[in-house]
Enzyme design. Structure first.
Site, PDB file in Angstrom:
ATOM      1  N   ARG A  13      -1.801  44.561  23.813  1.00 42.37           N
ATOM      2  CA  ARG A  13      -1.970  43.447  23.933  1.00 42.37           C
ATOM      3  C   ARG A  13      -3.129  43.073  22.597  1.00 42.37           C
ATOM      4  NH1 ARG A  13      -5.249  39.700  28.189  1.00 42.37           N
ATOM      5  NH2 ARG A  13      -4.634  37.790  27.318  1.00 42.37           N
ATOM      6  N   HIS A  14      -2.874  41.930  21.981  1.00 44.10           N
ATOM      7  CA  HIS A  14      -3.934  41.589  21.039  1.00 44.10           C
ATOM      8  C   HIS A  14      -5.384  41.577  21.520  1.00 44.10           C
ATOM      9  CE1 HIS A  14      -4.646  37.481  23.031  1.00 44.10           C
ATOM     10  NE2 HIS A  14      -3.239  37.693  23.184  1.00 44.10           N
ATOM     11  N   GLY A  15      -6.166  41.489  20.580  1.00 39.84           N
ATOM     12  CA  GLY A  15      -7.619  41.497  20.834  1.00 39.84           C
ATOM     13  C   GLY A  15      -8.107  39.966  21.384  1.00 39.84           C
ATOM     14  N   GLU A  16      -9.306  39.852  21.803  1.00 38.84           N
ATOM     15  CA  GLU A  16      -9.718  38.517  22.489  1.00 38.84           C
ATOM     16  C   GLU A  16      -9.826  37.308  21.479  1.00 38.84           C
ATOM     17  OE1 GLU A  16     -13.204  38.094  25.510  1.00 38.84           O
ATOM     18  OE2 GLU A  16     -13.881  37.531  23.591  1.00 38.84           O
ATOM     19  N   THR A  17      -9.354  36.171  21.932  1.00 39.67           N
ATOM     20  CA  THR A  17      -9.720  35.021  21.194  1.00 39.67           C
ATOM     21  C   THR A  17     -10.663  34.157  22.180  1.00 39.67           C
ATOM     22  OG1 THR A  17      -8.087  33.704  22.413  1.00 39.67           O
ATOM     23  CG2 THR A  17      -7.488  34.961  20.642  1.00 39.67           C
ATOM     24  N   ASP A  18     -11.258  32.943  21.369  1.00 40.88           N
ATOM     25  CA  ASP A  18     -12.123  32.115  22.093  1.00 40.88           C
ATOM     26  C   ASP A  18     -11.481  31.621  23.339  1.00 40.88           C
ATOM     27  OD1 ASP A  18     -14.353  32.665  20.394  1.00 40.88           O
ATOM     28  OD2 ASP A  18     -13.817  30.839  19.116  1.00 40.88           O
ATOM     29  N   TRP A  19     -10.085  31.245  23.318  1.00 44.07           N
ATOM     30  CA  TRP A  19      -9.537  31.094  24.317  1.00 44.07           C
ATOM     31  C   TRP A  19      -9.428  31.847  25.521  1.00 44.07           C
ATOM     32  CZ3 TRP A  19      -4.753  26.961  23.451  1.00 44.07           C
ATOM     33  CH2 TRP A  19      -5.323  25.872  22.499  1.00 44.07           C
ATOM     34  N   ASN A  20      -8.976  33.061  25.086  1.00 44.69           N
ATOM     35  CA  ASN A  20      -9.367  34.040  26.062  1.00 44.69           C
ATOM     36  C   ASN A  20     -10.662  34.120  26.955  1.00 44.69           C
ATOM     37  OD1 ASN A  20      -7.461  36.618  24.164  1.00 44.69           O
ATOM     38  ND2 ASN A  20      -6.705  35.414  25.954  1.00 44.69           N
ATOM     39  N   ARG A  68      -3.230  36.155  16.372  1.00 40.50           N
ATOM     40  CA  ARG A  68      -4.013  36.861  17.216  1.00 40.50           C
ATOM     41  C   ARG A  68      -3.265  38.394  17.214  1.00 40.50           C
ATOM     42  NH1 ARG A  68      -1.905  32.822  20.451  1.00 40.50           N
ATOM     43  NH2 ARG A  68      -0.973  33.344  22.354  1.00 40.50           N
ATOM     44  N   GLU A  98       4.471  35.173  21.756  1.00 38.80           N
ATOM     45  CA  GLU A  98       4.039  34.693  23.087  1.00 38.80           C
ATOM     46  C   GLU A  98       5.018  33.687  23.770  1.00 38.80           C
ATOM     47  OE1 GLU A  98       3.482  35.663  25.921  1.00 38.80           O
ATOM     48  OE2 GLU A  98       1.191  35.682  26.243  1.00 38.80           O
TER      49      GLU A  98
END
Length: 199
Positions: A13-20, A68, A98
Site C-alpha cells: 500500500r502507498h505511503g502516508e498522505t495528509d488525508w491518511n 500517492r 483506488e
C-alpha cells in the site's frame, strides 16, 4: 466470478498522505505523499531490498496511476536499486487505481465499510464493492501474467477487495507502506491465502 491466478506476489500500500493522517477517505482524489509517507516508502524499499531474497526477488513493479501509489513505487524502485545493477522500471495499470468513494471522498472515515463490503450500502457516486472486487482481480491477474514475481503498489480499499478474492475477511485495514508477500494456499486458490508481513 473471475478468480485470482494462484500465483504468489508482493503487495505494498502507498505511503502516508495528509488525508491518511487526518483520517479522511481518499478514494480517487489524487492526494500526494506527505513527508512521513516519503520516508515510509524509502523504508519499505530498503526493507524489500534486504528481505526479498527470503521469499522471491521482485522482478517487476506495477502501480496504480494515482500519485500517492506511483510516487511510492518509484521511491521503492530507487531504494531497491542498491541490490541490483539498475532500478526496476515501474509500469502503470489504470485498473489498480483506488475505489471511487463518491460523496465520501474528503470526509472522515465512517462506519459504513461493512455495509459497503456486504453490498447493502454504496455511497452516492461511489463504486460498489462487487465492482471493485472484479476490477481488482482483473488488474492483479494482468500483473501476475508476466515473468517473475511482481510487486503491486496500490491502495487500502483495493486490498480489501483482494482479501475478499483471497477468501480472507475483507474489512481489515492494511497499514501504509507495509510490504506483504502474498501466497495461495492451494493450486486452485480456493483456500484462504497466506500473508507474510515484512518488518
Amino acid at each position: 466470478m473471475t478468480e485470482l491466478i494462484a500465483r504468489p506476489y508482493w503487495y505494498l500500500r502507498h505511503g502516508e498522505t495528509d488525508w491518511n493522517a487526518a483520517g479522511l477517505s481518499q478514494g480517487r482524489s489524487d492526494i500526494p505523499l506527505n513527508t512521513r509517507g516519503i520516508a515510509q516508502a524509502e523504508d519499505a524499499g530498503a526493507l524489500l531490498a534486504r528481505e526479498e531474497a527470503r521469499y522471491a526477488k521482485v522482478a517487476r513493479i506495477v502501480s496504480s496511476p494515482l500519485i500517492r501509489a506511483l510516487c511510492t513505487a518509484e521511491i521503492v524502485a530507487q531504494a531497491m536499486a542498491t541490490s541490483r545493477a539498475a532500478p526496476l522500471s515501474v509500469a502503470v495499470d489504470e485498473g489498480l487505481q483506488e475505489v471511487c468513494f463518491g460523496e465520501q471522498e474528503g470526509q472522515p472515515m465512517g462506519d459504513w465499510y461493512d455495509s459497503w463490503i456486504a453490498g447493502a450500502y454504496t455511497p452516492k457516486g461511489a463504486e460498489p464493492f462487487v465492482t471493485l472486487r472484479a476490477r481488482a482481480v482483473a488488474a492483479v491477474n494482468r500483473a501476475l501474467d508476466g515473468e517473475g514475481p511482481v510487486l503491486i503498489v496500490c491502495h487500502g480499499a483495493m486490498f480489501r477487495a483482494l482479501r475478499a478474492a483471497m477468501n480472507l475477511p475483507a474489512n481489515v485495514r492494511l497499514p501504509n507502506a507495509t510490504p506483504l508477500w502474498v501466497t495461495p494456499s492451494d493450486a486452485a486458490g480456493k483456500a484462504p491465502w497466506g500473508l507474510d508481513k515484512l518488518g
